[in-house]
Motif scaffolding. Sequence first.
Motif, PDB file in Angstrom:
ATOM      1  N   UNK A 112       0.863  -1.197   0.000  1.00 20.23           N
ATOM      2  CA  UNK A 112       0.000   0.000   0.000  1.00 20.23           C
ATOM      3  C   UNK A 112       0.889   1.234   0.000  1.00 20.23           C
ATOM      4  N   UNK A 113       0.401   2.308  -0.571  1.00 23.98           N
ATOM      5  CA  UNK A 113       1.128   3.579  -0.512  1.00 23.98           C
ATOM      6  C   UNK A 113       1.615   3.780   0.929  1.00 23.98           C
ATOM      7  N   UNK A 114       2.945   3.888   1.111  1.00 26.48           N
ATOM      8  CA  UNK A 114       3.472   3.920   2.486  1.00 26.48           C
ATOM      9  C   UNK A 114       2.918   5.073   3.323  1.00 26.48           C
ATOM     10  N   UNK A 115       2.566   6.178   2.672  1.00 26.21           N
ATOM     11  CA  UNK A 115       2.063   7.321   3.448  1.00 26.21           C
ATOM     12  C   UNK A 115       0.739   6.968   4.104  1.00 26.21           C
ATOM     13  N   UNK A 116      -0.126   6.249   3.378  1.00 25.58           N
ATOM     14  CA  UNK A 116      -1.398   5.819   3.973  1.00 25.58           C
ATOM     15  C   UNK A 116      -1.173   4.732   5.027  1.00 25.58           C
ATOM     16  N   UNK A 117      -0.246   3.801   4.722  1.00 26.43           N
ATOM     17  CA  UNK A 117       0.005   2.715   5.685  1.00 26.43           C
ATOM     18  C   UNK A 117       0.549   3.291   6.995  1.00 26.43           C
ATOM     19  N   UNK A 118       1.381   4.328   6.898  1.00 28.03           N
ATOM     20  CA  UNK A 118       2.010   4.868   8.111  1.00 28.03           C
ATOM     21  C   UNK A 118       1.014   5.673   8.949  1.00 28.03           C
ATOM     22  N   UNK A 119       0.143   6.420   8.285  1.00 25.07           N
ATOM     23  CA  UNK A 119      -0.929   7.116   9.033  1.00 25.07           C
ATOM     24  C   UNK A 119      -1.788   6.071   9.743  1.00 25.07           C
ATOM     25  N   UNK A 120      -2.100   5.002   9.036  1.00 24.80           N
ATOM     26  CA  UNK A 120      -2.950   3.956   9.601  1.00 24.80           C
ATOM     27  C   UNK A 120      -2.248   3.260  10.773  1.00 24.80           C
ATOM     28  N   UNK A 121      -0.938   3.060  10.642  1.00 25.43           N
ATOM     29  CA  UNK A 121      -0.166   2.419  11.717  1.00 25.43           C
ATOM     30  C   UNK A 121      -0.142   3.301  12.970  1.00 25.43           C
ATOM     31  N   UNK A 122       0.006   4.602  12.746  1.00 33.69           N
ATOM     32  CA  UNK A 122      -0.007   5.551  13.879  1.00 33.69           C
ATOM     33  C   UNK A 122      -1.328   5.440  14.651  1.00 33.69           C
ATOM     34  N   UNK A 123      -2.422   5.373  13.890  1.00 32.38           N
ATOM     35  CA  UNK A 123      -3.729   5.227  14.547  1.00 32.38           C
ATOM     36  C   UNK A 123      -3.834   3.902  15.284  1.00 32.38           C
ATOM     37  N   UNK A 124      -3.338   2.846  14.655  1.00 28.51           N
ATOM     38  CA  UNK A 124      -3.452   1.534  15.303  1.00 28.51           C
ATOM     39  C   UNK A 124      -2.671   1.515  16.620  1.00 28.51           C
ATOM     40  N   UNK A 125      -1.444   2.027  16.582  1.00 26.80           N
ATOM     41  CA  UNK A 125      -0.620   2.000  17.806  1.00 26.80           C
ATOM     42  C   UNK A 125      -1.324   2.786  18.905  1.00 26.80           C
ATOM     43  N   UNK A 126      -1.944   3.887  18.518  1.00 26.63           N
ATOM     44  CA  UNK A 126      -2.649   4.691  19.527  1.00 26.63           C
ATOM     45  C   UNK A 126      -3.982   4.085  19.965  1.00 26.63           C
ATOM     46  N   UNK A 127      -4.403   3.039  19.276  1.00 31.86           N
ATOM     47  CA  UNK A 127      -5.634   2.353  19.687  1.00 31.86           C
ATOM     48  C   UNK A 127      -5.352   1.254  20.699  1.00 31.86           C
ATOM     49  N   UNK A 128      -4.074   0.859  20.788  1.00 28.95           N
ATOM     50  CA  UNK A 128      -3.734  -0.279  21.638  1.00 28.95           C
ATOM     51  C   UNK A 128      -3.438   0.209  23.051  1.00 28.95           C
ATOM     52  N   UNK A 153     -12.047   2.760  19.565  1.00 25.24           N
ATOM     53  CA  UNK A 153     -11.199   2.738  18.352  1.00 25.24           C
ATOM     54  C   UNK A 153     -11.594   1.556  17.476  1.00 25.24           C
ATOM     55  N   UNK A 154     -11.233   1.651  16.193  1.00 23.56           N
ATOM     56  CA  UNK A 154     -11.578   0.578  15.265  1.00 23.56           C
ATOM     57  C   UNK A 154     -10.373   0.114  14.469  1.00 23.56           C
ATOM     58  N   UNK A 155     -10.233  -1.200  14.345  1.00 27.85           N
ATOM     59  CA  UNK A 155      -9.159  -1.773  13.528  1.00 27.85           C
ATOM     60  C   UNK A 155      -9.443  -1.506  12.048  1.00 27.85           C
ATOM     61  N   UNK A 156     -10.692  -1.724  11.648  1.00 27.57           N
ATOM     62  CA  UNK A 156     -11.123  -1.381  10.286  1.00 27.57           C
ATOM     63  C   UNK A 156     -11.566   0.074  10.390  1.00 27.57           C
ATOM     64  N   UNK A 157     -10.747   0.992   9.896  1.00 28.39           N
ATOM     65  CA  UNK A 157     -10.892   2.393  10.296  1.00 28.39           C
ATOM     66  C   UNK A 157     -11.579   3.236   9.223  1.00 28.39           C
ATOM     67  N   UNK A 158     -10.862   3.605   8.154  1.00 31.65           N
ATOM     68  CA  UNK A 158     -11.431   4.487   7.123  1.00 31.65           C
ATOM     69  C   UNK A 158     -11.509   3.802   5.766  1.00 31.65           C
TER      70      UNK A 158
END
Length: 335
Positions: A170-186, A293-298
């Motif tokens: 996946x476009x790394x910029x989208x994957x990294x934004x998504x990863x930031x959200x995931x880490x903050x959901x845990x 928070x949601x794993x399946x986000x946007x």
Amino acid sequence: MTNENYPYEIKVVEMEVEGTAHKFPVIVRVGPKGYVFPENFKHAAADIYNMEIRSSDVFVDSFPRSGTTWTQDMVWLIVSDLDYERALNIPLTERYAFLEFFSNFDNEIKNKLFDANKDDEAKLKQMELIFKPATEILETTPSPRFIKTHLPLSLMPRKALEAKIVYVARDPRDAIVSLYHLINSMRFMNLDVDFKSFWKTVLNNSQPWTPYFDNVKEAWEKRDHPNMLFLFYEDMRKDLPSVVRRVSDFFGKKYNDEEIARLCDHLSFDNFKKNSSVNYDLMKELGLMYADKDFIRKGKTGGWRDYFDEEMTAEADKWIEENLRDTDLRFPSMQ
Ligand code: A3P
């Protein structure tokens, strides 16, 4: 640290954690590319690398937050003759073993979680599954075994290409934004820093699973191998039926238009978000993830633009350009 059953050096590195975008006080850097993992990975690396492979094994591999879960359910259904009954009733976490996941947890987190769930037998069983090395679980798993991993090809079981691998990028910029959200959901992972600080630590390859481009490029280099199928998240978003057809061909399955339409409907973002077999609500029940928070986000492409200021956009352009210079890998979102 070296191990006679493992070809790569594993370097243990202490990190400054307070007030930084680093969650793990100690990490390891593995091999010449210096792939980053939580310290416990050093106990799992050789077992994973030397794992016995069956030709019927199915791997789904990716850098985190690249559409792994989406790809996993698609692949599972295609291989399993569209068995929706089981897909909807058996959680994805039971249908797939996650190769390196257990090494994300240190004893402190494990004890906290066991403590929080100690009166609930069903939850304790789920946690045992999470904390048990996947290599052990897989020894007794009937074929075909489905395996999720975020490891780059070089750190995966050395014979993995004797089985089938579906890699999704996946476009790394989208994957990294998504990863930031995931880490903050845990619950045990949240960072007290803004996205910009997190982005810097990805750029300097100090987050787990980085360096990003090496992970993707290792798979891309094998894209023509008969047992490797390389997919892009952006193509799945744009034209899921044609990706489903490619995956079906890869596994030697034939489905008609009606069957493909039903599968695409099952995999649609809205249906996926409310499907408790894939949406990781279990992590909320176990207390691993915050309830709001949601794993399946946007499920969008290009959402990174809302997070990158001008300086970060320029840094990303440079980073992408430098890393694509020596390869013909091109992301659909960058054409
Ligand atoms: P966002 O956080 O950008 O929404 P992974 O499974 O590798 O962790 O990837 C998670 C990302 O895939 C999340 O991205 C998630 O929303 C997205 N995703 C999951 N299921 C999807 C679907 N059915 N359609 C589109 N995107 C999906």
